[in-house]
Design a protein around this motif. Structure first.
Motif, mmCIF file in Angstrom:
data_model
loop_
_atom_site.group_PDB
_atom_site.id
_atom_site.type_symbol
_atom_site.label_atom_id
_atom_site.label_comp_id
_atom_site.label_asym_id
_atom_site.label_seq_id
_atom_site.Cartn_x
_atom_site.Cartn_y
_atom_site.Cartn_z
ATOM 1 N N HIS A 1 0.862 5.683 -6.738
ATOM 2 C CA HIS A 1 -0.079 6.444 -5.904
ATOM 3 C C HIS A 1 -0.022 7.925 -6.265
ATOM 4 O O HIS A 1 -1.064 8.571 -6.436
ATOM 5 C CB HIS A 1 0.256 6.245 -4.423
ATOM 6 C CG HIS A 1 -0.692 6.953 -3.511
ATOM 7 N ND1 HIS A 1 -0.503 8.254 -3.124
ATOM 8 C CD2 HIS A 1 -1.845 6.538 -2.932
ATOM 9 C CE1 HIS A 1 -1.486 8.621 -2.330
ATOM 10 N NE2 HIS A 1 -2.330 7.595 -2.202
ATOM 11 N N THR A 2 1.191 8.459 -6.396
ATOM 12 C CA THR A 2 1.358 9.866 -6.752
ATOM 13 C C THR A 2 0.736 10.162 -8.113
ATOM 14 O O THR A 2 0.093 11.202 -8.305
ATOM 15 C CB THR A 2 2.861 10.229 -6.771
ATOM 16 O OG1 THR A 2 3.410 9.929 -5.489
ATOM 17 C CG2 THR A 2 3.080 11.684 -7.092
ATOM 18 N N ARG B 1 -8.443 3.777 -8.972
ATOM 19 C CA ARG B 1 -7.994 4.075 -7.605
ATOM 20 C C ARG B 1 -8.403 2.974 -6.638
ATOM 21 O O ARG B 1 -7.637 2.607 -5.748
ATOM 22 C CB ARG B 1 -8.547 5.431 -7.161
ATOM 23 C CG ARG B 1 -7.863 6.589 -7.836
ATOM 24 C CD ARG B 1 -8.482 7.902 -7.443
ATOM 25 N NE ARG B 1 -7.733 9.023 -8.013
ATOM 26 C CZ ARG B 1 -8.132 10.276 -7.938
ATOM 27 N NH1 ARG B 1 -9.261 10.599 -7.333
ATOM 28 N NH2 ARG B 1 -7.380 11.225 -8.486
ATOM 29 N N PHE C 1 -6.178 0.049 -7.313
ATOM 30 C CA PHE C 1 -4.835 0.321 -6.803
ATOM 31 C C PHE C 1 -4.774 0.131 -5.303
ATOM 32 O O PHE C 1 -3.773 -0.361 -4.768
ATOM 33 C CB PHE C 1 -4.394 1.738 -7.182
ATOM 34 C CG PHE C 1 -3.068 2.094 -6.600
ATOM 35 C CD1 PHE C 1 -1.905 1.555 -7.131
ATOM 36 C CD2 PHE C 1 -2.970 2.941 -5.505
ATOM 37 C CE1 PHE C 1 -0.680 1.862 -6.590
ATOM 38 C CE2 PHE C 1 -1.751 3.250 -4.954
ATOM 39 C CZ PHE C 1 -0.600 2.713 -5.499
ATOM 40 N N SER C 2 -5.832 0.515 -4.597
ATOM 41 C CA SER C 2 -5.849 0.325 -3.146
ATOM 42 C C SER C 2 -5.727 -1.156 -2.790
ATOM 43 O O SER C 2 -5.054 -1.510 -1.813
ATOM 44 C CB SER C 2 -7.132 0.896 -2.549
ATOM 45 O OG SER C 2 -7.184 2.281 -2.774
ATOM 46 N N PHE D 1 -3.368 9.703 -7.912
ATOM 47 C CA PHE D 1 -4.083 10.629 -7.047
ATOM 48 C C PHE D 1 -3.663 12.082 -7.253
ATOM 49 O O PHE D 1 -3.961 12.941 -6.428
ATOM 50 C CB PHE D 1 -3.906 10.208 -5.574
ATOM 51 C CG PHE D 1 -4.616 8.931 -5.246
ATOM 52 C CD1 PHE D 1 -5.948 8.934 -4.862
ATOM 53 C CD2 PHE D 1 -3.970 7.710 -5.361
ATOM 54 C CE1 PHE D 1 -6.606 7.750 -4.578
ATOM 55 C CE2 PHE D 1 -4.620 6.521 -5.080
ATOM 56 C CZ PHE D 1 -5.946 6.537 -4.686
ATOM 57 N N MET E 1 5.023 1.483 -5.471
ATOM 58 C CA MET E 1 3.624 1.782 -5.171
ATOM 59 C C MET E 1 3.433 3.280 -4.907
ATOM 60 O O MET E 1 2.403 3.848 -5.265
ATOM 61 C CB MET E 1 3.140 0.977 -3.955
ATOM 62 C CG MET E 1 3.008 -0.495 -4.225
ATOM 63 S SD MET E 1 1.788 -0.811 -5.510
ATOM 64 C CE MET E 1 2.722 -1.810 -6.612
ATOM 65 N N GLN E 2 4.430 3.930 -4.324
ATOM 66 C CA GLN E 2 4.345 5.363 -4.078
ATOM 67 C C GLN E 2 4.301 6.143 -5.388
ATOM 68 O O GLN E 2 3.556 7.110 -5.520
ATOM 69 C CB GLN E 2 5.529 5.833 -3.219
ATOM 70 C CG GLN E 2 5.474 7.294 -2.851
ATOM 71 C CD GLN E 2 4.227 7.649 -2.059
ATOM 72 O OE1 GLN E 2 3.783 6.900 -1.190
ATOM 73 N NE2 GLN E 2 3.629 8.784 -2.369
ATOM 74 N N GLN F 1 -2.092 -2.164 -3.531
ATOM 75 C CA GLN F 1 -1.188 -1.581 -2.542
ATOM 76 C C GLN F 1 -1.183 -2.384 -1.240
ATOM 77 O O GLN F 1 -0.193 -2.376 -0.514
ATOM 78 C CB GLN F 1 -1.592 -0.136 -2.265
ATOM 79 C CG GLN F 1 -0.515 0.716 -1.684
ATOM 80 C CD GLN F 1 -0.923 2.177 -1.655
ATOM 81 O OE1 GLN F 1 -2.089 2.526 -1.789
ATOM 82 N NE2 GLN F 1 0.048 3.047 -1.481
ATOM 83 N N SER F 2 -2.255 -3.110 -0.964
ATOM 84 C CA SER F 2 -2.321 -3.879 0.273
ATOM 85 C C SER F 2 -1.630 -5.246 0.168
ATOM 86 O O SER F 2 -1.541 -5.967 1.145
ATOM 87 C CB SER F 2 -3.783 -4.084 0.676
ATOM 88 O OG SER F 2 -4.436 -4.928 -0.265
#
Length: 189
Positions: free
Chosen positions: A115-116, A140, A143-144, A119, A111-112, A147-148
């Protein structure tokens, strides 16, 4: 229904489902390993393994058919049960592997990476250049939500995808397993 054929289909489905599940986990490992490490070669190997893992069930159905006597044919129900059980075992094995990965090995690394990527200023500039800034904002937001998810929820999402793909592939794999067994003629040396 010939009970011998059904028992044979069940035993081969267990064996071949295990092979297929291992192939799926290997593909998953190459792709995820490529994303996390940034290794292009690993990602390419994962894509090649993905292509092969799509063809692998057809090869396994052909192998199943080769255990029949020449000219013999299993019923459609036996061929379907072989394909369905093979995919079921493969999905269960892959699901366990995904759960182990997301629970004990990943620690949020995958996920990191996403995210990188999403964003980064480069992604924003590229989406702006093609006039798709609203698509980046939507990606985005989605993805949020992803990510949860907990490791179990991510595993269940992958399991559902595997089941759906398996159901689609069961029909053509059944056709391959149902066809009449033929003797392969090899040239004498």
């Amino acid at each position: 229904m010939n009970s011998e054929h059904y028992k044979m289909a069940q035993s081969f489905a267990i064996e071949y489902g295990t092979f297929l599940g291992i192939a799926w986990l290997t593909t998953f490992g190459f792709i995820v390993g490529g994303f996390v490490s940034g290794n292009l070669l690993s990602m390419l190997a994962g894509m090649a393994a993905f292509g092969l893992s799509c063809l692998f069930p057809f090869y396994l159905a052909w192998r199943f058919k080769q255990h029949l006597n020449v000219g013999e044919r299993v019923s459609r129900l036996v061929a379907w049960s072989f394909a369905f059980l093979m995919f079921t075992y493969a999905c269960m094995l892959a699901g366990v592997g995904h759960l182990v990965y997301f629970t004990y090995l990943d620690h949020g690394q995958l996920m990191q990476v996403f995210h990188t990527t999403l964003f980064s200023p480069e992604a924003e500039a590229q989406y702006k250049a093609i006039g798709a800034s609203d698509m980046l904002a939507t990606a985005r937001d989605q993805f949020s939500l992803i990510q949860s998810l907990t490791p179990m929820q991510m595993t269940l999402a992958l399991f559902e995808n595997n089941i759906f793909i398996s159901l689609l592939l069961t029909i053509p794999v059944t056709f391959v397993a149902h066809r009449k067994a033929v003797k392969i003629m090899l040239p004498n040396k």
